[in-house]
Every structure is written in C-alpha cells, then in structure tokens.
Motif scaffolding. Structure first.
Motif, PDB file in Angstrom:
ATOM      1  N   ASN A  62       0.813  -1.218   0.000  1.00 59.40           N
ATOM      2  CA  ASN A  62       0.000   0.000   0.000  1.00 59.40           C
ATOM      3  C   ASN A  62       0.851   1.275   0.000  1.00 59.40           C
ATOM      4  O   ASN A  62       0.565   2.240   0.714  1.00 59.40           O
ATOM      5  N   GLU A 326     -12.008   1.714   6.232  1.00 56.22           N
ATOM      6  CA  GLU A 326     -10.965   2.288   7.064  1.00 56.22           C
ATOM      7  C   GLU A 326      -9.725   1.397   7.103  1.00 56.22           C
ATOM      8  O   GLU A 326      -8.582   1.863   7.002  1.00 56.22           O
ATOM      9  N   ASN A 329      -6.970   1.078   4.198  1.00 59.45           N
ATOM     10  CA  ASN A 329      -5.978   2.132   4.034  1.00 59.45           C
ATOM     11  C   ASN A 329      -4.708   1.895   4.841  1.00 59.45           C
ATOM     12  O   ASN A 329      -3.747   2.667   4.741  1.00 59.45           O
ATOM     13  N   LYS A 333      -1.829  -3.473   4.013  1.00 60.86           N
ATOM     14  CA  LYS A 333      -3.226  -3.872   4.108  1.00 60.86           C
ATOM     15  C   LYS A 333      -3.311  -5.256   4.759  1.00 60.86           C
ATOM     16  O   LYS A 333      -2.589  -6.172   4.354  1.00 60.86           O
TER      17      LYS A 333
END
Length: 340
Positions: A62, A326, A329, A333
């Motif tokens: 991420n 939520e 993010n 991850k």
C-alpha cells in the motif's frame, strides 16, 4: 494499551480463557480431498508464479516507503498458497462459551448470514482480492482451573472440534485451530491436533497472551512466545505439508504488545507455511491503529491480520468498530480479518 483490563471468562464449571483480551480492552479455498489423510510418498512441488506474487505483495504494501513492506528475501510459497491471492474473513470463538466470540454466541445459520455479510463488505472495498471464509476455533483454552496436570488449559474434545469443522463445511470455509497453552508448551499441544492439521483446509493459530512461561496464571498478565516457539510450529506444519503432499499451511500468531513476540528477526520461513501476525487488541480506533503501527507494521514477519470485536470495540461511545473502508488504508493492508 497498558490501561486495558484483564478478565477471566466463566463457562459452565470451568473458567475459560480466550476473552481476557487484556490489551484487548484495546479480540476459496479449494477443499479438494480436504479430509484426506493420505500418506502417499512426498512429491516435488513447484513455487507460485513470482511475477504475479510480487504484484500482489506490492498492492498489500500500500505504498509503504520505509522498506519494511513487502518483506524481502523470503522464498516464494508453493503452489496452492492462499495468501496473498485471497483475503480471509474469519469468525472466532469457542462453542462452549457465548462470551469468547461469535462462534459460541449464534446458531450456525445465523452465524453464516453474518459472516457472508462481512465478506460482501470486504469484496466491495477491494474487488481485486477475492475473499474466503474461515472458522477460527479455540481448540486449547486457557482457564482458571489448574486441571489434573496443573497446566491451566483445557483441550477441547474431538466432538467439539468436529462440530467446528461441520460449521465450516456449511460455507466451504477453511479452519484455524487456536492454541492457548497457559502453563503447557506448544510441543505438548500441537501434535495432539495432527489428525486435523493433516487435512488440507485446516490451519494453526497460537496465542502468546496465554503462554505463561514464568508460571503466572493465565489472565493475570500477558504472556509471550519467542521466535523459537513460532519456529517450532512452522517447522511442524512444513513437515506435514511435505509428508502428506498438502497445499501450504497458514500459521496465525496473535499480538498486541511488544513482549508478546520476542526475537522476531529470528523467525524462520518455509515455502510450505505462510505466517500472519494478527493485531489482536480491542478498544478505540486510535488505540488499535497505534497497536498495528507499533507492533505489526514495525516488526514485519510476512503477512498481517486485524481483529475486530463486535462488543468490546464499541464499549465506550463514540468509539466504533473499524470498517473495511478504514482498514483497507492501512500500511500494509491486512490480508486476514478476524471477528470476535
């Protein structure tokens, strides 16, 4: 996290562990031949496609720029690996207790209605990662009674574990058998579950919170596992995979404090075993985020998980249970999501 309360949960005549969750005041797959205990001669297995695997790991990272994620220099898993191709959505608990999680609180049909709803929510937030269900059953439970051998843990009878497997079969789910050793040791508990771990859809989880190496009673303080304990389990699972020609196993390690897992850099990796460190604390969102950042993100092992509590996460309004939009993010991850 240090202000969290400890509790021991009473179940019938025994005092059962698994929901002290101390810091927890901050808890598709292909099942072909899943019941086979074949002892055919081991055959050579091939690793997964490295390009596709690396792409999935990059997505999970991420955008992390610290160099921690994805974890580097690990061997590629063998073909048949679930992670990182699918996200596991698990329901946790014990069939003897309504207070240890949803597995003991709801009838199977209701349970599956709830679990499928959570799966749809995760599919909506991350359509690129298919989800599969899991039943995460506490098979060895820390308790307040010493028992005949003074180990302060209760091994669940086979018919109860079989019931958990039956519930899993209703939704084509994989299964995790969770161990809370208390004053026992993993080497004395894991082999007793081999009958189940030889099944291709059954995996293992270990809970350091209830590993009382100093002889303390479970629930009085937070316990610990060392890399040596994790390595014992991963090596045991790797041997089963090779001996019985199984797809890779998954090993879940719960964590919500620094001391729960020591010497993480010495944890050994095997192509036959995928490891998930699961953020297992309950409380306000900011506390859970902080726990994930401090103990999961900063000490990378391989994959990450995140535990959600239907009741404890919302004990102090306006706190709320974190949602898939939520959690998606986070860096990295989480690929394993557990509901208690």
């Amino acid at each position: 996290m240090r202000n969290y309360l400890l509790s021991i949960i009473m179940a019938s005549a025994i005092v059962v562990g698994g929901c002290t969750q101390s810091g927890k005041s901050t808890p598709a797959a292909d099942h072909t031949d899943k019941n086979s205990l074949s002892e055919a001669a081991p055959k050579k297995q091939e690793p997964v496609d490295s390009i596709a695997y690396n792409k999935k790991l990059a997505v999970l990272a991420n955008g992390d720029t610290t160099g921690r994620w994805p974890v580097k220099h690990l061997a590629y898993p063998m073909k048949g690996a679930i992670l990182p191709y699918k996200r596991i959505i698990a329901y946790y608990g014990n069939l003897y207790s309504k207070r240890m999680g949803v597995l003991g609180e709801y009838a199977p049909d209701t349970l599956w209605e709830m679990l499928r709803k959570e799966m749809k929510a995760w599919e909506a937030v991350d359509p690129s990662t298919p989800v599969i269900p899991a039943i995460h059953y506490i098979a060895v439970v820390a308790q307040g009674n010493p028992g005949k051998d003074g180990k302060y843990r209760m091994r669940m009878p086979a018919h109860q574990i079989d019931s958990a497997l039956t519930i899993a079969k209703m939704g084509n789910a994989i299964v995790f058998l969770d161990i809370q050793v208390a004053l026992s040791k993993l080497k004395d508990e894991v082999p007793l579950l081999e009958k189940y771990l030889k099944m291709s859809h059954v995996h293992l989880a270990i809970d350091p919170e209830f590993s009382m190496k100093d002889g303390s009673l479970p629930g009085k303080k937070i316990g610990t596992f060392d890399a040596e304990d994790v390595n014992y389990c991963s090596e045991y699972l790797a041997d089963l995979v090779k001996q019985y020609n199984l797809p890779p196993k998954i090993l879940i390690v719960h964590r919500f404090t620094q001391g729960m897992v020591t010497n993480y850099k010495q944890i050994k990796h095997h192509q036959e075993v995928q490891m998930v460190v699961n953020m297992d604390g309950w409380g306000a969102p900011y506390l859970k985020y902080d726990t994930y950042r401090q103990y999961i993100f900063r000490e990378p092992v391989q994959f990450t998980g995140f535990k959600l509590f239907y009741k404890n996460d919302i004990k102090n309004p306006p706190h709320h249970m974190l949602t898939p939009p939520e959690l998606i993010n986070l860096k990295p991850k989480p690929i394993y999501i557990q509901y208690q």
